[in-house]
Motif scaffolding. Structure first.
Motif, short mmCIF file in Angstrom:
data_model
loop_
_atom_site.label_atom_id
_atom_site.label_comp_id
_atom_site.label_asym_id
_atom_site.label_seq_id
_atom_site.Cartn_x
_atom_site.Cartn_y
_atom_site.Cartn_z
N LEU C 47 -9.47 9.92 -5.34
CA LEU C 47 -9.72 8.57 -5.59
C LEU C 47 -8.83 7.87 -4.18
CD1 LEU C 47 -10.60 7.95 -9.00
CD2 LEU C 47 -12.01 7.60 -7.11
N HIS C 48 -8.21 8.54 -3.38
CA HIS C 48 -7.45 8.29 -2.61
C HIS C 48 -6.18 7.28 -3.17
CE1 HIS C 48 -10.00 9.10 0.79
NE2 HIS C 48 -10.76 8.60 -0.01
N ALA C 49 -5.49 7.78 -4.16
CA ALA C 49 -4.47 7.37 -4.62
C ALA C 49 -3.43 8.25 -4.74
CB ALA C 49 -4.72 6.82 -6.26
N PHE C 51 -0.18 8.00 -3.95
CA PHE C 51 1.42 7.79 -4.72
C PHE C 51 1.07 7.69 -6.03
CE2 PHE C 51 4.21 4.78 -6.31
CZ PHE C 51 5.30 5.37 -5.96
N ILE C 52 0.07 7.47 -6.91
CA ILE C 52 -0.38 7.64 -7.99
C ILE C 52 -0.17 8.86 -8.57
CG2 ILE C 52 -1.80 6.95 -10.08
CD1 ILE C 52 -0.52 4.45 -8.65
N ILE C 123 -12.38 2.15 3.32
CA ILE C 123 -11.09 1.94 3.28
C ILE C 123 -10.18 2.43 4.58
CG2 ILE C 123 -10.88 1.64 0.78
CD1 ILE C 123 -10.26 4.71 1.02
N GLY C 126 -4.02 4.71 4.94
CA GLY C 126 -2.95 4.17 4.29
C GLY C 126 -3.13 3.57 2.80
N PHE C 127 -4.28 3.57 2.51
CA PHE C 127 -4.76 3.10 1.18
C PHE C 127 -4.18 3.95 0.10
CE2 PHE C 127 -7.57 2.98 -2.57
CZ PHE C 127 -8.08 1.42 -2.53
N GLY C 128 -3.48 3.33 -1.03
CA GLY C 128 -2.86 4.25 -1.69
C GLY C 128 -1.57 4.90 -1.45
N SER C 129 -1.34 4.75 -0.04
CA SER C 129 0.19 5.55 0.18
C SER C 129 1.10 4.57 -0.30
CB SER C 129 0.12 5.57 1.78
OG SER C 129 0.34 3.87 1.96
N GLY C 131 3.76 3.53 0.81
CA GLY C 131 4.22 2.31 1.56
C GLY C 131 3.19 0.98 1.22
N SER C 132 2.08 1.17 0.97
CA SER C 132 1.20 -0.05 0.81
C SER C 132 1.49 -0.17 -0.83
CB SER C 132 -0.23 0.27 1.22
OG SER C 132 -0.76 1.33 0.38
N ILE C 133 1.48 0.78 -1.57
CA ILE C 133 1.88 0.32 -3.11
C ILE C 133 3.19 -0.23 -3.23
CG2 ILE C 133 2.03 1.39 -5.32
CD1 ILE C 133 -0.69 1.73 -4.29
N ARG C 135 4.66 -2.05 -1.06
CA ARG C 135 4.74 -3.36 -0.78
C ARG C 135 3.94 -4.23 -1.46
NH1 ARG C 135 2.67 -4.63 5.30
NH2 ARG C 135 0.76 -4.65 4.45
N LEU C 136 3.01 -3.95 -2.37
CA LEU C 136 2.35 -4.79 -3.36
C LEU C 136 3.50 -4.94 -4.44
CD1 LEU C 136 -1.24 -3.41 -4.11
CD2 LEU C 136 -0.30 -5.70 -3.34
#
Lengths: 668, 499, 186, 483, 99
Positions: C47-49, C51-52, C123, C126-129, C131-133, C135-136
């Protein structure tokens, strides 16, 4: 002073007497309360004469005076004045009431001397007279009802005067409750009058009634019948009569007062007062007359059988009032009121004489025990016989002229009214017979023990017992008094009886057909507009009636003479032969039992049922049901609270499942 | 003036809490006396001819709910206020004279009595619907404690039963009151609980009907009316007599008063709709109460059931929807209160001599206590509405109203009068007459009791001589209430006719 | 290819889950959970997650499960008795669970939301990377992030309160405190 | 990679910062040596100081309407009011716990400030949840609120019942949390946003009545109803209330409701507002069931804490009515009712705590016997508290119910108003029973005078503390009465 | 692969976890089942994150992991405390509080 002022005084004096005695009771020694009571009534009598004289100053057609003290209640369209109506009828009644009452007071002054409740007695007695005067002077329905109820209360108080006797308190209660039924009848009559005519005032309503009602209209008949309920309850007419014999539980002067001057005559007065209604509703008037006839016959037959001296006299009253009711109902107003006057004299006299005898008998009232008092109590015996003569309507006495005036009137109206005449004559035979049943049993024959004792100058003494049940009286309180007072030894009693005896013999001369007509002339002020009032039998017819009546009376007396003097014991044999008839009469036609079964028992049974079943199962059941439901729910909730965490989780998930279904359903 | 009247009892009660125990009863009595004096002044000040409210106090209270602290009296309430103040004084004085309760709970007692006084007066003077409901319910709290703390056998169960029972009704009433205001605000655009204001915007028939039922439930339970009187026997048995006086004499009237104050003016259409239902309930109360009083042997219950019957009469009068019936009902409320108070005092006196409340075990008191007997006799006669008493005039007016509107009901109701004669006299006789049972003593009424009882009886006699005192003052206000209903009736008939 | 990966992951996750609830020995249940968690991490990757998925393996399957294992070992494996305290729970529970599943499935199937029925929108890289997580977390969800840290702190404190042995003897009885053992009242 | 630090309104955030800082400080203060008593004084000082500071800052912010930290939180009057209630009950709970035996045992937590820290952490969670503006802060704050409570409930380690209540609360609580989370996931999935405002926009336009959203609402409602002990998700409540140490029960009964109702309002009335027609009947049914179940369950309970546990189920039902009304007046009625409920419930629990230590009957209803004679002031306080809970006139509870019923009528849910009335009737049976035990001696015998000797010995030592408590209670209850 | 597949799987996992809570008696295993449920939630969150095309769901999932860890820690603490108090580790035996 005007007639109304005199009348206010007539009202005020007995009330004042009553209050003075009540509040000053403790400070009054000996016979003082008695004297105060007697004096206040005597003064009231004097004032009544004043009112009479003042009224006579007016021309005949202006003799209806009204006056009001203040507005008693005036709201919501109901205007009730504290007002009186002074007219010939009212003044006539005032004279009768105060006059006879004065004598009864005088008698009681001595008779009640040793009673512990002496002051209380006179206070009640004065209040009784006040109530009766209020009743006859009332100028509107409300005040009439007030007076009406006051009379009922006063009778209650006096009947249960010896309140340690359970029989007395029960009798008082009976009298009161039956009278309340009568009150209710009057109240509803008043409501009807108000609804139809918009007023409670007598004169206004009479005037309006003539304009509003047609003859025999339903409403008028309803009004008249409701009035009759009141009248019958107070005047002890069938079927509201059962309280009257029981009322003998009171002291003897009370009986005299109730039967002679006050109370029972109120019904007669009421029907006479309401003549405009009754003449508009002749059907109701006829019904009333029939009730009167029935009562006079029933009571007369009962009087043949009962053995209690006072009760015989009581039934005789019922019977005589039956005549009067019959009279005023068929329109013989003067005859009815005349008889009221005559009856007041001789009935008071009879009770006083009886009281004297009972005192000599040490409170024993059984007529079978009495005998031969003629030597022991010559004065009492003589006056007793005078009373009996008048009761028997022996030619020449007051009863003779008055009774026959009614019967002649009935015959004169003819048609159906012959029934009343014939019934009246049949009653007259019985009356003469039982009148002398009393007279002969008491006066003649061999002297009984008590009489013998008295001949030796000593009044018989006995442990005080309740004459009805024989149970000993409450010794702690000791009343009725241990001392007995007989007329022979007390001058006030003698004076009172002598005056009454005189009246019983001669008052009939006020209105002798063809000779004079004092009463009809005087009462014309009230009844002038009545067509029936002006019906008058011819002198010849009247005298024919008198002849018939006189001979019937003589036959009755002779019959009694045969049965009780010549051949004593014949009545006993008769009673044995017709045992069931005798029992029927002796038990007063089982009226008490009838009312007991029809009214009292059902009420009590309803109450018991309500108490034990309805209250428990329905009223409490509502509560128990509600609390049971709540408690049941509570135990379900607590039961689910099992302590098991997985159970809780189950409910949680289950709850969600339900919620989820709902939300999925509302989703599109 | 109304503020003083209303809050003096509570203030006295609070002071009674603060002062030493021996003084608290006199403080309370003084407070009650002040209240009574103010109430008398109120009556003296009253203008019988004026329409509408008098002595109005009107302050904003909870503005966002439209609740106002609005007090006032009119011809209906002015004598109920006086009656309440008088009985409160009588009861407080009586308790104080008898030094009851003598122990440490005395302070609490007088405080509670004071609180109850304020609540009762508040219910009679409140002109804001919510304020009325509030005082109406508030009354229960002190009574809960008074009965539960100072009562007799089974007091806790009895008092709980009473309070739950009566609150069942009055909580529904609360909902009804709020609904009335909110629904009216939909029409008028302004949220208010003020009764005079609400009178201007009547609800639709359907809403009136259910709200009326809620209010009626509260009032009928409080009275109590057959068949929802289940709390009455227990409470009457358990309550201490001074408290019972207040309960029976004053609290029961609040229900009947509520009909006049709230139900008739605010729900005229529903009143007409339910007139017969309520009248039948009232009639059943009359008959049932009478028959039960006729068979009871506990003297408190005789009075209790007779109260049911009397309140039934009062309700009948109000729902005759005629001026005379309703005016008679107002008079009868005062009468009944005075009489019941007197009878309960007598019961206390007699109980001190016989140690029983069963009339079968009583008797013979009259001989040694003629004054007591005479006072009791007056009370008993007034209770049976003896003609000549104000009670009679009250019942006469009521019955006349019923007679003119529903003739059959009047005739049936009259059975109650006959039975009243029987049970009242029976009660009197069984206490005063017949023989003195073994073990009972008989002595004259004491000064302390006499001081309270005699003025009460004097008041009854005075009213008997001039019932117009109340009738005249009540007439204008009663006419207002009744004509409101009649107007609604006419309107309905008009609608039908137009159709 | 994606399908195969999905079904492999799904079977692993589901099998692990069923094993958790079906195995009698808690110790084995913990091990089964680890299987489940790792399979789930695979699905996250699909699911492109990223980092999770990483966090799932490191934090969850690594750290937390170790804790579990220790405790399971500490308290010992206990066989569960068969008797049911609430009769029928054994049968009702799966029914309710099934109802749960059915309801949710109906919602998933019945939805008109189009994106569910697709693989998801296109998407950006970098979705789910991490870095982006990250930053959120530090921008929009800073509060949640900080709160999560407080949560960890307080959980530690709580665990000590509950499970920690009293080390400090100083507090056994101080002056001024009546050291009367009043006993437990309830 | 650019990083935009969020704009932080430190003024608005200050209460939360104060609580966080205070929490740490309190924990540190616990390390101070010395006697237990001294430790207690120090940590209580810090704990109460933290609460006072937070309260002060909140009051300072009164009237503010600020979005904090990138819209994750929102400070407004609703949040401030419910936070203040939570803080007040915490501040009340700390003195109550002073002599609580559970925290005074060698086996239990010492006075190193853990208790205070846990309470403050829970308050922190409450303050945050009251301000939460997106699903994530909402969920994490809920956990921040709950997890310390799990610990606190189980903290009286010597009592099995305390551990039992802790475990039950944890298991059911986590189940509730999981359900809630799942629901929030679906709401997020359907709406495409975790922000309440974003959800509102989506619900208002695209996904209204979508099954995905609906099942999410159902799951979330279940989870929240659990936290609020709304029937049929209430079953943990009586057990946990009874088992937990009394001060903790007092704290959580009041504070949790204040905070969670606040977020319930935000979640349903704001975020899911456009779907009101769907969820109103469901929540109304839950409220009604809760009123009935809570009230009938409380009948016949002998444990006062258990009784109040059931009663709180019913009270939650009343409060839920305010949410169902879906109007401004409903929310203000709700807040007023919660405030009133806080006062009366805290007073009741305070009295129970006092009697637990004095009477020897624990929290059994018998502990109230003779209270009127021994301590009239305390008895009065308890009485007023019970009357207020029952909603009798003259008390804040009455006014609160008034507002609620008014809101129901306005919202055309009059039948719920009737349910409130019916529930109140039933509730009288048990509230009055307590009062009856306090004031009214049973007929048959006098109340057992035999207090355990031990209580007599302890009374002196307790005097000062309980005396202070009494005054506090009285003050509170009179406030309740006067409102 | 459609996102709905993941959702159905997540529902299945959630139901399995719930079933486990309902039928297992060991508090330890119940905690494991709760983990299952939370993970089902996480799967849903991540799946929705994918379908919505934003990463909020993933952040949420991360927070949930922390929460799950905390719950586990406290839960295990309780279990240890109970074990020390010799309380049977069987939720059906722990029912002193009821009624």
């Amino acid at each position: 002073m005007s007639a109304t002022t005199w009348s206010w005084l007539v009202l005020a004096l007995p009330l004042a007497g009553s209050m003075v005695i009540a509040f000053g009771r403790a400070a009054m020694p000996g016979r003082v309360p008695g004297w105060i009571g007697t004096a206040s009534i005597a003064l009231a009598f004097a004032c009544s004469i004043g009112a009479l004289l003042a009224l006579l100053d007016h021309p005949t057609d202006e003799r209806q005076l009204t006056d009001s003290l203040y507005s008693y209640a005036d709201a919501g369209g109901l205007e009730i004045q504290l007002g009186i109506l002074v007219d010939p009828l009212a003044v006539y009644m005032c004279l009768v009431v105060t006059g006879i009452s004065t004598l009864i007071h005088l008698y009681s002054l001595a008779y009640m001397d040793s009673d512990r409740g002496y002051a209380r007695f006179f206070s009640y007695l004065n209040f009784f007279v006040f109530s009766m005067l209020l009743l006859v002077l009332a100028g509107n329905f409300v005040l009439l009802i007030v007076g009406w109820a006051f009379v009922g209360f006063a009778s209650y108080a006096l009947i249960s005067f010896w309140y340690r006797r359970e029989t007395a308190t029960k009798a008082g209660m009976k009298a009161f409750v039956i009278n309340v039924v009568g009150d209710i009848g009057l109240v509803f009559a008043a409501f009807f009058v108000f609804r139809e005519l918009g007023t409670f005032d007598f004169l206004e309503s009479f005037d309006a009634a003539r304009d509003t009602f047609t003859v025999n209209e339903g409403v008028v008949i309803a009004i008249c019948l409701l009035i009759c309920v009141g009248a019958f309850a107070k005047s002890a007419q069938v079927p509201f009569h059962t309280w009257l014999p029981d009322a003998m539980e009171g002291p003897t002067p009370v009986s005299a007062l109730i039967h002679a001057a006050t109370m029972v005559t109120a019904g007669v007065y009421l029907i006479a007062r309401m003549w405009p209604f009754f003449e508009l509703g002749p059907t109701a008037a006829d019904i009333a007359a029939f009730v009167g006839l029935a009562t006079l016959l029933i009571a007369a037959t009962i009087a043949l059988a009962v053995t209690d001296l006072k009760r015989i006299i009581a039934y005789s009253t019922m019977s005589q009032i039956g005549y009067m009711i019959m009279g005023v109902a068929i329109g013989a107003y003067v005859g009815g009121l005349f008889m009221l006057l005559a009856h007041a004299f001789f009935k008071a006299l009879l009770f006083m004489a009886a009281g004297s005898v009972i005192a000599a008998m040490a409170n024993n009232q059984n007529i079978d025990r009495m005998s031969g008092f003629r030597r022991a109590m010559p004065f009492t015996s003589a006056l007793l016989l005078i009373g009996c003569l008048a009761l028997a309507a022996f030619p020449g006495t007051s009863g003779f002229f008055s009774k026959d005036e009614i019967l002649a009137f009935a015959a004169d109206r003819g048609g159906m009214y012959w029934i009343f005449a014939i019934g009246g004559y049949i009653g007259a035979v019985l009356t003469a017979f039982y009148a002398f049943r009393i007279g002969f049993r008491v006066v003649t024959g061999p002297p009984c023990e008590e009489a013998k004792e008295l001949e030796q100058g000593h009044i018989h003494h006995a442990e005080p017992t309740n004459p009805a049940t024989g149970e000993p009286e409450d010794a702690e309180v000791g009343f009725p008094g241990a001392e007995h007072h007989i007329a022979e030894r007390e001058w006030p009693m003698k004076v009172a009886m002598a005056a009454l005896g005189f009246g019983a013999l001669f008052i009939g001369l006020l209105q002798v057909p063809g000779v004079d007509h004092v009463l009809s002339t005087f009462l014309a002020g009230t009844f002038e507009e009545s067509p029936l009032f002006h019906i008058e039998p011819t002198v010849g017819d009247s005298w024919l009636g008198l002849a018939v009546g006189g001979s019937i009376s003589v036959i009755g007396v002779l019959g009694a003479y045969v049965c009780y003097v010549r051949r004593p014991g014949v009545t006993v044999r008769l009673a044995e032969r017709y045992r069931r008839l005798h029992a029927f009469l002796f038990n007063k036609w089982y009226f008490d039992e009838l009312i007991d079964a029809l009214v009292y028992r059902p009420t009590v049974a309803t109450g018991r049922f309500a108490n034990s079943v309805f209250e428990r199962y329905v009223v409490d059941g509502i509560v128990a049901g509600a609390t049971g439901l709540v408690k049941g729910a509570g135990s379900v909730v607590r039961g689910a609270q099992s302590g098991l965490v997985r159970g809780y989780a189950l409910l949680l998930v289950g709850g969600f499942a339900a919620l989820g279904i709902y939300f999925l359903v509302v989703a599109n | 003036m109304l503020n003083v009247l209303l809050w003096t009892p509570l203030a006295a009660g609070l002071i009674a809490l603060a002062v030493p125990r021996t003084a608290s009863r006199w403080v309370a009595a003084l407070g009650a006396l002040v209240t009574l004096v103010v109430a008398i002044a109120l009556v003296a000040d009253f203008d019988p001819a004026a329409t509408g409210l008098q002595q109005v106090v009107d302050e904003s209270w909870i503005p966002d709910l439209g609740v106002r602290y609005q007090l006032g009296v009119d011809g209906i309430s002015v004598f109920l206020v006086l009656m309440t103040a008088a009985l409160w004084f009588a009861v407080t004085l009586w308790s104080a004279l008898r030094n009851e309760p003598g122990d440490g709970r005395a302070k609490l007692y007088y405080f509670l009595v004071g609180l109850a006084g304020t609540a009762a007066l508040g219910a009679f003077t409140a002109q804001d619907l919510l304020l009325f409901v509030l005082f109406f319910d508030l009354m229960l709290i002190p009574f809960f404690f008074l009965i539960g703390t100072f009562g007799g056998l089974n007091r806790v169960a009895a008092t709980t039963k009473m309070i739950v029972f009566t609150l069942v009704g009055s909580l529904l009433m609360l909902v009804g009151a709020i609904a009335t205001a909110v629904l009216a605000s939909d029409i008028s655009g302004e949220l208010t609980f003020s009764i005079p204001a609400l009178q201007q915007t009547l609800l639709s028939d359907g809403n009136q009907a259910w709200i009326f039922c809620f209010f009626a439930a509260a009032f009928l339970v409080k009275m109590p009316a057959f068949p929802i009187h289940g709390w009455m026997p227990d409470a009457y048995r358990a309550a201490p007599l001074p408290v019972l006086i207040l309960l029976s004499a004053v609290l029961s009237k609040v229900g009947a008063y509520g009909f006049l104050r709230v139900a008739l003016p605010l729900f005229p259409d529903a009143t007409i709709e339910f007139q017969e239902v309520i009248m039948v309930i009232a009639l059943a109360s009359v008959l049932y109460g009478s028959v039960m009083a006729f068979t009871q042997t506990n003297i408190r219950l005789i009075v209790g059931y007779s109260s049911i019957a009397q309140l039934g009469f009062i309700t009948l009068g109000i729902f005759s929807l005629r001026v005379d019936g309703a005016d008679g009902a107002v008079l009868q409320m005062v009468n009944h209160a005075l009489v019941v108070a007197g009878i309960f005092i007598v019961i206390a006196i007699v109980y001190a001599r016989t140690r029983t409340e069963d009339i079968r075990e009583m008797g013979g008191q009259a001989m040694r206590a003629p004054v007591l007997a005479a006072l009791f006799l007056v009370l008993a006669l007034a209770n049976l509405a003896m003609p000549g008493s104000a009670n009679f005039i009250g019942e006469f007016y009521i019955l006349n109203g019923v007679f003119q509107s529903k003739i059959a009901l009047a005739f049936i109701a009259s059975i109650g009068i006959a039975l009243a004669a029987f049970y009242s006299l029976r009660m009197y006789q069984r206490v005063m007459h017949n023989r003195l049972p073994a073990g009972a003593e008989s002595r004259e009424i004491g000064l302390r009791d006499g001081l309270v009882l005699a003025p009460l009886v004097a008041a009854i006699v005075a009213l008997a001589l001039y019932p117009g005192l109340i009738l005249d003052r009540g007439e204008t206000s009663v006419t207002e209430k009744v004509s409101a209903v009649q107007a609604a009736d006419d309107e309905q008939e008009g609608l039908i006719a137009r159709r | 290819m994606v399908e195969v990966a999905f079904f492999a992951g799904a079977i692993g996750a589901l099998g692990g889950a069923i094993a958790v609830i079906a195995l009698n020995n808690p110790f084995y249940s913990v091990l089964a959970l680890i299987v489940h968690l790792i399979s789930l991490a695979g699905l996250f990757l699909l699911l492109h997650a990223e980092f999770i998925a990483a966090a799932q393996i490191v934090v969850y399957a690594g750290a937390v499960m170790v804790l579990y294992l220790f405790v399971a070992a500490y308290v010992g494996g206990t066989e569960e008795p068969i008797a049911q305290a609430i009769p029928g729970q054994r049968f009702v529970a799966p029914l309710l669970a099934a109802a749960l599943f059915v309801e949710v499935s109906i919602a998933v199937v019945g939805t008109s939301l189009a994106s569910i029925q697709t693989e998801g929108p296109v998407i950006e890289a970098g979705f789910g990377s991490p870095g982006s997580i990250g930053r959120l977390l530090l921008e929009r969800f800073l509060v949640a992030f900080e709160a999560a840290s407080m949560l960890l702190l307080i959980a530690a404190v709580g665990a000590i309160v509950l499970a920690g042995r009293k080390g400090t003897g100083t507090s056994a009885s101080g002056p001024g405190v009546p050291d009367v053992d009043r006993g437990e009242i309830v | 990679m650019d990083f935009n630090a969020p704009d932080i309104d430190y003024g608005g955030l200050s209460p939360i910062i104060a609580l966080t800082g205070g929490l740490v400080l309190t924990l540190l203060a616990g390390l101070v040596g010395g006697s237990r008593r001294r430790q207690l004084i120090v940590v209580s000082f810090f704990g109460l100081g933290t609460l006072a500071a937070a309260a002060g800052l909140l009051i300072w912010q009164w009237g503010a309407h600020a979005n904090l930290v990138a819209g994750a939180l929102r400070l407004d009057d609703l949040a401030i009011a419910s936070s203040l209630i939570a803080i007040a009950s915490a501040a009340f709970c700390i003195p109550l716990s002073w002599r609580e035996q559970a925290f005074d045992r060698p086996l239990g937590p010492s006075n190193h400030g853990e208790f205070q820290a846990l309470v403050i952490c829970s308050v922190l969670g409450m303050t945050m949840i009251a301000q939460a503006q997106n699903l994530i802060s909402f969920f994490v704050a809920l956990e921040l609120l709950s997890i310390p409570l799990y610990v606190l409930c189980g903290a009286a380690l010597r009592r099995e019942s305390s551990l039992e209540s802790g475990l039950k609360y944890l298991i059911i609580g986590s189940l509730g949390s999981a359900t809630l989370l799942y629901g929030l996931a679906f709401v997020y999935g359907a709406a495409g946003s975790t922000d309440f405002s974003g959800i509102r926009a989506a619900v208002g336009s695209t996904v209204l009545d979508d099954p995905l959203l609906m099942i999410g609402i159902a799951l979330a409602a279940t989870g929240l109803a659990f936290k609020l002990s709304i029937a049929p998700f209430h079953q943990w409540t009586p057990d946990v209330y009874q088992g937990a140490p009394t001060p903790v029960t007092a704290f959580m009964s009041v504070a949790t409701k204040a905070a969670v109702f606040c977020v319930l309002v935000r979640f349903f009335d704001v975020a899911l507002g456009p779907a009101a027609g769907d969820w109103q009947p469901a929540l109304a049914a839950l409220a009604a069931v809760s009123i009935v179940v809570g009230n009938v369950g409380a009948l016949g309970q002998n444990s006062l804490k258990r009784l109040l546990g059931y009663s709180s189920v019913a009270q939650a039902g009343y409060m839920m009515v305010g949410v169902v009304a879906f109007s401004v007046s409903g929310v203000s009625a709700l807040i007023f009712y919660i405030a009133a409920y806080a006062l009366m419930n805290l007073a009741a629990f305070a009295v129970i705590t006092i009697r637990e230590r004095e009477s020897g009957f624990g929290d059994d209803i018998r502990s109230m016997e003779g209270l009127a004679r021994e301590r009239p002031a305390v008895a009065t306080a308890m009485t007023i508290a019970m009357l207020a809970l029952a909603g009798l006139p003259g008390t804040a509870g009455f006014i609160g119910k008034l507002y609620l019923i008014e809101a129901t009528v306005e919202a055309d849910y009059t039948w719920l108003g009737v349910m409130i009335a019916v529930g109140t009737m039933i509730s009288l049976a048990y509230y009055l029973r307590v009062i009856a035990v306090i004031w009214m001696r049973p007929d048959s015998e006098r109340a057992p005078e035999a207090m355990p000797a031990i209580a007599g010995a302890s009374q002196e030592a307790d005097g000062e503390v309980t005396g202070a408590n009494c005054k506090l209670i009285l003050g509170l209850t009179f406030l309740a009465a006067a409102a | 692969m459609d996102v709905s597949w993941y959702l159905v799987l997540s529902a299945l996992l959630f139901a399995t976890g719930a079933c486990g809570v309902l039928i297992r008696r060991s508090p330890l295993v119940i905690l494991l089942c709760l983990e299952l449920m939370l993970n089902a939630g996480n799967l849903a969150l991540v799946a929705f994150s994918r379908s919505n095309g934003n990463e909020e769901g993933q952040v949420f999932a991360l927070v949930v992991m922390v929460v799950a860890a905390c719950e586990v820690v406290v839960g295990l603490g309780l279990i240890v405390a109970m074990f020390r108090r010799r309380i049977a580790l069987d939720v059906d035996e722990i029912r002193e509080l009821r009624g």
